[in-house]
Every structure is written in C-alpha cells, then in structure tokens.
Scaffold this motif. Structure first.
Motif, mmCIF file in Angstrom:
data_model
loop_
_atom_site.group_PDB
_atom_site.id
_atom_site.type_symbol
_atom_site.label_atom_id
_atom_site.label_comp_id
_atom_site.label_asym_id
_atom_site.label_seq_id
_atom_site.Cartn_x
_atom_site.Cartn_y
_atom_site.Cartn_z
ATOM 1 N N PHE A 310 -2.362 -12.331 0.612
ATOM 2 C CA PHE A 310 -3.609 -11.987 -0.119
ATOM 3 C C PHE A 310 -4.389 -10.858 0.649
ATOM 4 O O PHE A 310 -4.554 -10.901 2.018
ATOM 5 N N VAL A 311 -4.845 -9.886 0.117
ATOM 6 C CA VAL A 311 -5.223 -8.553 0.887
ATOM 7 C C VAL A 311 -6.626 -8.496 0.601
ATOM 8 O O VAL A 311 -7.576 -8.376 1.781
ATOM 9 N N ILE A 312 -7.329 -8.652 -0.291
ATOM 10 C CA ILE A 312 -8.770 -8.242 -0.601
ATOM 11 C C ILE A 312 -9.216 -8.738 -1.986
ATOM 12 O O ILE A 312 -8.507 -9.042 -2.997
ATOM 13 N N ALA A 313 -10.416 -9.295 -2.326
ATOM 14 C CA ALA A 313 -11.018 -9.384 -3.432
ATOM 15 C C ALA A 313 -12.376 -8.594 -3.422
ATOM 16 O O ALA A 313 -13.183 -8.729 -2.290
ATOM 17 N N ASP A 314 -12.809 -7.851 -4.422
ATOM 18 C CA ASP A 314 -14.044 -7.296 -4.443
ATOM 19 C C ASP A 314 -14.564 -6.910 -5.818
ATOM 20 O O ASP A 314 -13.838 -7.172 -6.892
ATOM 21 N N GLU A 332 -1.084 5.424 -0.169
ATOM 22 C CA GLU A 332 -1.275 5.139 0.909
ATOM 23 C C GLU A 332 -2.203 4.094 0.693
ATOM 24 O O GLU A 332 -2.121 2.795 0.099
ATOM 25 N N LYS A 333 -3.677 4.019 1.303
ATOM 26 C CA LYS A 333 -4.567 2.813 1.109
ATOM 27 C C LYS A 333 -5.693 3.119 0.001
ATOM 28 O O LYS A 333 -6.648 2.481 -0.044
ATOM 29 N N GLU A 334 -5.406 4.139 -0.827
ATOM 30 C CA GLU A 334 -6.376 4.396 -2.017
ATOM 31 C C GLU A 334 -5.648 3.891 -3.180
ATOM 32 O O GLU A 334 -4.498 4.224 -3.500
ATOM 33 N N ILE A 335 -6.507 3.297 -4.095
ATOM 34 C CA ILE A 335 -6.120 2.868 -5.443
ATOM 35 C C ILE A 335 -7.044 3.739 -6.258
ATOM 36 O O ILE A 335 -8.131 3.845 -6.207
ATOM 37 N N LEU A 336 -6.291 4.320 -7.486
ATOM 38 C CA LEU A 336 -6.739 5.114 -8.166
ATOM 39 C C LEU A 336 -6.716 4.128 -9.840
ATOM 40 O O LEU A 336 -5.867 3.940 -10.210
ATOM 41 N N ASP A 349 -9.336 0.246 3.096
ATOM 42 C CA ASP A 349 -10.063 0.057 4.392
ATOM 43 C C ASP A 349 -11.430 0.088 4.540
ATOM 44 O O ASP A 349 -12.165 -0.767 5.123
ATOM 45 N N THR A 350 -12.278 0.906 3.909
ATOM 46 C CA THR A 350 -13.676 1.088 3.955
ATOM 47 C C THR A 350 -14.392 0.339 2.720
ATOM 48 O O THR A 350 -15.503 0.139 2.672
ATOM 49 N N ARG A 351 -13.517 -0.291 1.739
ATOM 50 C CA ARG A 351 -14.044 -1.049 0.498
ATOM 51 C C ARG A 351 -15.011 -0.127 -0.116
ATOM 52 O O ARG A 351 -16.011 -0.775 -0.726
ATOM 53 N N LYS A 352 -14.793 0.994 -0.412
ATOM 54 C CA LYS A 352 -15.675 2.142 -0.947
ATOM 55 C C LYS A 352 -15.240 2.529 -2.049
ATOM 56 O O LYS A 352 -14.112 3.027 -2.176
ATOM 57 N N TRP A 353 -15.953 2.768 -3.164
ATOM 58 C CA TRP A 353 -15.630 3.328 -4.590
ATOM 59 C C TRP A 353 -16.310 4.829 -4.331
ATOM 60 O O TRP A 353 -17.093 5.000 -3.924
ATOM 61 N N LYS A 354 -15.465 5.641 -5.116
ATOM 62 C CA LYS A 354 -15.942 6.971 -5.518
ATOM 63 C C LYS A 354 -15.700 7.099 -7.027
ATOM 64 O O LYS A 354 -14.431 6.987 -7.451
ATOM 65 N N LYS A 355 -16.378 7.781 -7.587
ATOM 66 C CA LYS A 355 -16.356 8.366 -9.246
ATOM 67 C C LYS A 355 -15.962 9.592 -9.107
ATOM 68 O O LYS A 355 -16.539 10.509 -8.358
ATOM 69 N N ARG A 356 -14.660 9.933 -9.654
ATOM 70 C CA ARG A 356 -14.215 11.169 -9.793
ATOM 71 C C ARG A 356 -14.349 11.951 -10.991
ATOM 72 O O ARG A 356 -14.818 11.204 -11.992
#
Length: 387
Positions: A310-314, A332-336, A349-356
C-alpha cells in the motif's frame, strides 16, 4: 591578400567542423542532440552524413539523449485519423506533432493508441464482420511519419481480442501479445476458450503460444480490452475485480504467463470502498501499480517483491461529480489524471494536485502516454546496420 576577421572566423569554424566530422563518434554525439526532423533532413547532405545517422548505434545514442527530455504524447479525441500532440511535463502546452492516418486503414472505424515505447506507438483500428470482432494493429513512429501494418492474426470469435505490447532492453526488440477467443468448449454454453499468439519484431510474423486461462476485462470508459501496462519486463492486464480479491494476468518477454491476485479489501467495507470498476494500471518507477478510484478518494498500490504494498490514500482535488476520470498514466512519481475537460497531476512525494490545461477539443476516449522521440523504424530496427 589580407584575411578579414569574418573570413578568419569562417575558416576556423570550417576547420573545427571538419575535425568534428572526421571523428565519427564526436560527429554522431553532436547530431544525436538534435530533433528527429532536423536529423532526417541531414540524410540528404551526402553519403557520409546519411550513413552516420542511419545505423543502430546512432539510433541508440539519439534515444538516450531524447530520454533526457521526456514528454507525453496525447490523442485527446478518438477519430478515424489520430491527431497526436506533445505535452512537456511542467508546462503541458499542446503542440501538434503528427496526424496518423495510414493508407490501408479500415476507414469505417476509429483508431486508438494503446501503447508508447522507444518513440513508437501501437495503434489499433477496429474490424467487424458478422461473427468476428477484430483489429488492425499498426506500429507508428509519429516523429518520422512511418507506419507499419502488422499481418492479420487468427480470427477471434464472439469477442474482440486483447492486445499488449512488450519491449526488450535491445531497442530493436518488441513483441505484441494477442489473446483471442477460438470458440466455446461446449456448444450452447458460455465456456469460452482463449489462446494467445505473439508477433515479434525480429521475425515479422505471428506465432501461436497456446491456450491461456483468462481474457482481460473491459476497463471503465475504455472502448476495448487492450488496457495494459508494461513494467519490470512484463505486461499486466486486469482480468477480474470480483470478490474476494480479483485477479490480474501477466506475461514476460520469454512468453511465460502468470496469474496474480489483486490487493485484498475487507468484505466488511462498502462496495465503493473496495476494489471498484474504476481501477487503473500504471507504471510507477518501473513497478506495476494500481490506482483504485472510490467515491471521493483513491488508493495507490505498488507490486514489490511478489506482493502488493500500500502506497497512499488521498482525496481528489476535483471530484465534484462534474469531472469523470477517463484515462490515467504516469511518469516517475507523477500520476496524470485525464477527465473529460482537464488534465490533473498528482505528485506522490508532495501529495499535491495541479490543474493543467484544457485539450484543443473536449476529451473523447483520450489516450496519453509517456513519450520520447526516436529514429527507430517501425519494424524495431531490423533494417538498421550494426554499429
């Protein structure tokens, strides 16, 4: 006659370039840093330049340079001809790269991009008749505009085949696995028989490798059964999400199949808090991983040392029921996450969202994959000379 300063600079530059050109390793290293379309134009300079950029050694070092500048390749809207765009991580500005509409394509149906590897993409184009549902399979290099139609495989009856793409450490090697239905075990019963055949870039032909126990499942919002991920030298497909745990199917480059269970969720949980039909396969740093979407949050699991970790839940930053996830990929560590109107990135790693940004047109059955430009021919490099 006195040499002017400008003439001196041109003479020194010419002498310097002649030294570079005479040392093929240095010459190839310089050219390998240029875009594919620039290199293609250099082939017409002279025979030496043509030979220098038309061999396997140069294709390998050029691909290595290209991997330092990774991007995504996107087909925002499924259509008969595929309009492909490049997106650079960070900016995510859409830049039209190519339109794939090869001659000989089945013109009545749409093309779908199902994989990207070493600068090539694998596309499928549906074929229909009364009892068979099948695909044309194309290998395309969007940067060189080359396309290759693979030979047609054995007929698949009653249900469309599943397709997965694997590729080796040697850039000239790739394999296409095709799982298809050969009929029913007993007439009148729903007990279907499935077999697999494999296409190898080294032979240019299909070869049967016998029966398989499972046909990969439909994935939520996907128009075909070819949603898969290649990671750690294996192809992975989702097969079943049924209780108690569900299963996955994998195959390696040596053509060995394996069945594995999905992560366990307690049966005491609500249905929406267990494995759901909105489950996606991605590649996280070389490991097959699952992203399980729930009502307002998601889980990430990674396959490590023959078990699920288990890696993360958010929580979602956008799940207001106005946007639905249609596609997912990773780098890498970014999910799109691709919704019907936006791109969203989530960094583990940062658990941050970005709207593209928004796509050029509204997303319809989108496909987006990590991509790097290359000079590889669609047959994987069989035509390239040794060094």
């Amino acid at each position: 006659m006195v040499e002017t300063r400008a003439q001196h600079r041109r003479r020194v530059a010419s002498l310097t370039w002649n030294k570079v050109e005479s040392n093929q390793d240095v010459f190839q290293d310089v050219l390998s840093r240029l875009p594919v379309r620039s290199i293609r134009s250099f082939k017409t300079v002279n025979r030496y330049w043509h030979a220098s950029v038309s061999n396997k050694h140069f294709a390998t070092i050029h691909l290595a340079q290209s991997r330092k500048k990774p991007s995504y390749i996107a087909c925002p809207r499924v259509d008969k001809a595929m309009k492909l765009y490049l997106l650079k991580p960070g900016k995510f500005n859409y830049r039209h790269h190519a339109t794939v509409d090869p001659p000989g394509r089945s013109a009545d149906h749409h093309m779908h991009m199902i994989a990207s590897f070493n600068g090539l993409v694998c596309c499928i184009n549906q074929l229909y008749d009364e009892h068979e549902v099948d695909y044309q399979i194309w290998i395309c290099n969007p940067s060189t505009e080359e396309t290759l139609l693979l030979p047609q495989g054995r007929p698949s009856v009653w249900t469309e085949p599943s397709i997965g793409v694997a590729y080796g450490p040697d850039i000239s090697e790739y394999k296409i696995f095709r799982i298809f239905c050969v009929g029913k075990r007993n007439a009148g019963k729903g007990d279907y028989l499935y077999e697999c055949e494999v296409y190898s870039s080294s032979t240019g032909a299909w070869r049967s490798i016998g029966p398989v126990l499972h046909l990969p499942m439909y994935v939520c919002f996907s128009p075909h059964r070819s949603d898969h991920v290649f990671a750690g030298g294996k192809i992975y497909w989702l097969v079943s999400l049924e209780d108690p745990a569900g299963i996955m199917l994998s195959v390696d480059m040596e053509e060995n199949f394996e069945v594995m269970e999905l992560p366990y969720y307690s049966t005491d949980l609500r249905d929406e808090d267990r494995i759901t039909v909105a489950t996606y396969l991605i590649n996280l740093g070389g490991s097959p991983s699952l992203v399980v979407l729930h009502a307002d949050y998601f889980d990430v699991w990674e396959w490590k040392e023959a078990s699920w970790v288990f890696v993360i839940a958010d929580e979602f930053d956008f799940m207001d029921f106005a946007e639905i996830v249609l596609f997912m990929t990773s780098s890498e560590k970014e999910i799109l996450f691709v919704t019907d109107s936006h791109l969203w990135t989530y960094h583990l790693d940062t658990r941050k969202w970005k709207k593209r940004g928004r796509p050029p047109t509204r997303f319809t059955n989108p496909a987006i994959f990590p991509f790097t430009q290359s000079l590889l021919p669609c047959n994987g490099g069989v035509r390239l000379a040794g060094k």
